[in-house]
Design a protein around this motif. Structure first.
Motif, short mmCIF file in Angstrom:
data_model
loop_
_atom_site.label_atom_id
_atom_site.label_comp_id
_atom_site.label_asym_id
_atom_site.label_seq_id
_atom_site.Cartn_x
_atom_site.Cartn_y
_atom_site.Cartn_z
N UNK A 1 0.79 -0.85 -0.32
CA UNK A 1 0.21 -0.22 -0.10
C UNK A 1 0.52 1.24 0.18
N UNK A 2 0.45 2.14 -0.70
CA UNK A 2 1.03 3.31 -1.16
C UNK A 2 0.34 4.75 0.02
N UNK A 3 1.31 5.19 0.92
CA UNK A 3 0.25 6.28 1.91
C UNK A 3 1.51 7.60 0.96
N UNK A 4 0.42 8.56 0.56
CA UNK A 4 0.94 9.82 -0.21
C UNK A 4 0.96 11.00 0.31
N UNK A 5 1.67 12.06 0.05
CA UNK A 5 1.38 12.92 0.02
C UNK A 5 0.71 13.87 0.79
N UNK A 6 -0.15 13.68 -0.70
CA UNK A 6 -1.21 13.92 -1.13
C UNK A 6 -2.54 13.27 -1.98
N UNK A 7 -3.52 12.72 -1.53
CA UNK A 7 -4.29 12.19 -1.93
C UNK A 7 -4.57 11.37 -1.82
N UNK A 8 -5.00 10.04 -2.61
CA UNK A 8 -5.80 9.11 -1.59
C UNK A 8 -4.57 7.72 -1.76
N UNK A 9 -4.51 6.25 -1.43
CA UNK A 9 -3.76 5.54 -1.41
C UNK A 9 -3.60 4.81 -2.67
N UNK A 10 -2.43 4.63 -2.92
CA UNK A 10 -2.54 2.93 -4.05
C UNK A 10 -1.87 2.46 -3.52
N UNK A 11 -1.47 1.31 -4.90
CA UNK A 11 -0.65 0.25 -4.71
C UNK A 11 0.48 0.17 -5.61
N UNK A 12 1.98 -0.38 -4.76
CA UNK A 12 2.93 -0.30 -6.27
C UNK A 12 2.87 -1.31 -7.03
N UNK A 13 1.69 -2.18 -7.11
CA UNK A 13 1.19 -2.48 -8.16
C UNK A 13 0.76 -1.68 -9.22
#
Length: 206
Positions: A183-195
């Motif tokens: 899981x990618x927790x970002x500095x702005x906006x929604x999470x994403x994933x490496x995939x």
């Protein structure tokens, strides 16, 4: 005791190169019932301090030193009694907010921060800024990427101290090598994933 990951969104402005923009920033707090670390300290010190809920703060870890990520850092640090950590290559940006000072401690690639029985590992990912750093929490299958990697691709590189080829190299060599379900927790906006971002980056030219 397992750790939790808490997300707080604060609002304010980002200023660089003579421009100012309204932004919403993610603050990430990783810890348990007694101790935690804070990842980035933007805009609203009181909101961040309230989110800590009296826990011992072991450190304030900054992903980079743009003003919208560090503007509340000194006030938060003084209130909770925690050191501020920043990669030294972002000192020039730090001094735009806190002239003539340095953060409390330097972050170097591979540094480890231990909280509640788990470990955050620093990954130096220059490009958005020279000292941009991500924090990998392997046990929770999460990486906190600041403005290096967003839901939808790389962070911005159109302003001073940024470089597009460098950020692409950082993402491809340092982040996309993590497990795809990270899981990618970002500095702005929604999470994403490496995939998901591997697919995005596959469409981006060097």
């Amino acid at each position: 005791m397992s750790v939790s990951i808490e997300n707080l969104v604060t609002s304010g402005t980002f200023s660089l190169d003579g421009g100012t923009w309204e932004v919403d920033n993610n603050v990430w707090i990783v810890g348990n019932d007694t101790e935690c670390v804070i990842i980035d300290s933007p805009h609203d010190a009181d909101a961040i301090i309230n989110q800590v809920r009296g826990r011992t703060v072991l450190g304030i870890l900054l992903t980079h030193a743009h003003n919208d990520h560090i503007g509340a850092a000194r006030q938060v640090a003084e209130t909770v009694g925690a050191p501020i950590h920043l990669h030294p290559e972002d000192q020039v940006l730090w001094e735009q907010v806190y002239p003539g000072t340095t953060p409390d401690r330097e972050i170097t690639d591979g540094d480890e921060f231990h909280i509640g029985g788990v470990t955050l590992r620093a990954i130096h990912t220059p490009g958005h800024s020279p000292g941009s750093t991500c924090f990998h929490l392997e046990t929770e299958n999460t990486v906190f990427t600041g403005d290096t990697l967003f839901n939808g691709g790389p962070g911005a590189t159109g302003r001073s101290y940024s470089d597009y080829p460098t950020i692409l190299t950082s993402i491809r060599e340092r982040l996309l090598t993590l497990p795809p379900d990270t899981i990618v927790g970002t500095g702005h906006g929604d999470n994403t994933t490496i995939a998901a971002e591997r697919e995005t980056l596959a469409k981006v030219s060097q």
